[in-house]
Design a protein around this motif. Structure first.
Motif, PDB file in Angstrom:
ATOM      1  N   LYS A 215       0.828  -1.219   0.000  1.00  0.00           N
ATOM      2  CA  LYS A 215       0.000   0.000   0.000  1.00  0.00           C
ATOM      3  C   LYS A 215       0.854   1.258   0.000  1.00  0.00           C
ATOM      4  O   LYS A 215       0.512   2.244  -0.652  1.00  0.00           O
ATOM      5  N   SER A 216       1.953   1.222   0.728  1.00  0.00           N
ATOM      6  CA  SER A 216       2.794   2.417   0.799  1.00  0.00           C
ATOM      7  C   SER A 216       3.606   2.631  -0.475  1.00  0.00           C
ATOM      8  O   SER A 216       4.198   3.689  -0.657  1.00  0.00           O
ATOM      9  N   HIS A 217       3.631   1.636  -1.354  1.00  0.00           N
ATOM     10  CA  HIS A 217       4.404   1.753  -2.591  1.00  0.00           C
ATOM     11  C   HIS A 217       3.536   1.786  -3.845  1.00  0.00           C
ATOM     12  O   HIS A 217       4.041   1.620  -4.959  1.00  0.00           O
ATOM     13  N   LEU A 218       2.241   1.996  -3.689  1.00  0.00           N
ATOM     14  CA  LEU A 218       1.347   2.019  -4.852  1.00  0.00           C
ATOM     15  C   LEU A 218       1.621   3.185  -5.798  1.00  0.00           C
ATOM     16  O   LEU A 218       1.172   3.167  -6.930  1.00  0.00           O
ATOM     17  N   ASN A 219       2.336   4.184  -5.336  1.00  0.00           N
ATOM     18  CA  ASN A 219       2.686   5.314  -6.199  1.00  0.00           C
ATOM     19  C   ASN A 219       4.104   5.197  -6.744  1.00  0.00           C
ATOM     20  O   ASN A 219       4.556   6.065  -7.481  1.00  0.00           O
ATOM     21  N   ASP A 220       4.808   4.148  -6.361  1.00  0.00           N
ATOM     22  CA  ASP A 220       6.194   3.928  -6.770  1.00  0.00           C
ATOM     23  C   ASP A 220       6.207   3.182  -8.103  1.00  0.00           C
ATOM     24  O   ASP A 220       5.881   1.994  -8.167  1.00  0.00           O
ATOM     25  N   VAL A 221       6.578   3.878  -9.169  1.00  0.00           N
ATOM     26  CA  VAL A 221       6.553   3.313 -10.514  1.00  0.00           C
ATOM     27  C   VAL A 221       7.423   2.062 -10.604  1.00  0.00           C
ATOM     28  O   VAL A 221       7.021   1.052 -11.192  1.00  0.00           O
ATOM     29  N   ASP A 222       8.602   2.093 -10.018  1.00  0.00           N
ATOM     30  CA  ASP A 222       9.495   0.934 -10.082  1.00  0.00           C
ATOM     31  C   ASP A 222       8.857  -0.285  -9.405  1.00  0.00           C
ATOM     32  O   ASP A 222       8.929  -1.396  -9.927  1.00  0.00           O
TER      33      ASP A 222
END
Length: 194
Positions: free
Chosen positions: A69-76
């Motif tokens: 959830k905390s990385h849903l905006n992380d493109v990689d």
């Protein structure tokens, strides 16, 4: 080793091979489980999740969900997750879960960042095509798109219609013309040889 330990070790090895799990990630998983400070990364996420599912470690699955959830905006992270999911499916383009649609939407909104990410080329061309089709054309430059395509021209040539030739810099336009001329030249040679 006791019989139980031997059996568990064999089961983990079998699971590791069947699910294409990196052996190093199994070791790191147990270090994390033993409260050693090891960072969860996008590259390890899939293996950790599979292992925690296999061993039914719900507390660790919750931790992984929180990481996700905390990385849903992380493109990689999203690109890595898509590549991993596609590698495990027989027909990778037929499945569309809500989570996959949400990841795709994030990539659509961050298309310029995607085009600069080397892993993005590993996603099948039809999915990249769909992402570009839904993307705002003002979110990326024709120069960056052309650079991306040329990096894997054999697989990504189908994306050329998205390049706005009028918006190419002089340098990129000249390179594009050379690419087209060389391609036509190559096709003519191939045609004559047949």
């Amino acid at each position: 080793k006791s019989d139980v330990q031997e059996c568990l070790s064999n089961e983990i090895c079998r699971f590791e091979k069947e699910n294409n799990i990196n052996e190093e990630n199994v070791i790191i998983f147990f270090k994390i489980y033993n409260d050693e400070k090891v960072t969860i990364t996008a590259d390890r996420y899939r293996d950790f999740y599979k292992i925690s599912e296999f061993l039914r470690v719900n507390s660790f699955q919750k931790r992984l969900k929180k990481f996700e959830k905390s990385h849903l905006n992380d493109v990689d992270f999203i690109i890595t997750k898509i590549i991993e999911e596609m590698s495990t499916l027989e027909n990778p383009l037929s499945s569309e879960s809500e989570f996959e649609l949400q990841m795709e939407k994030q990539l659509i909104n961050k298309i310029d960042e995607c085009l600069k990410n080397k892993k993005f080329r590993q996603i099948p061309a039809p999915l990249i095509y769909r992402i570009l089709e839904k993307s705002d054309k003002n979110q990326y430059t024709s120069d960056s798109l052309l650079d991306f395509i040329v990096g894997s021209i054999d697989e990504l040539f189908v994306l050329l219609p998205f390049v706005n030739i009028q918006n190419l810099s002089t340098e990129k336009f000249d390179g594009f013309v050379d690419l087209i001329l060389n391609s036509i030249h190559y096709l003519l040679i191939l045609f004559v040889a047949l």
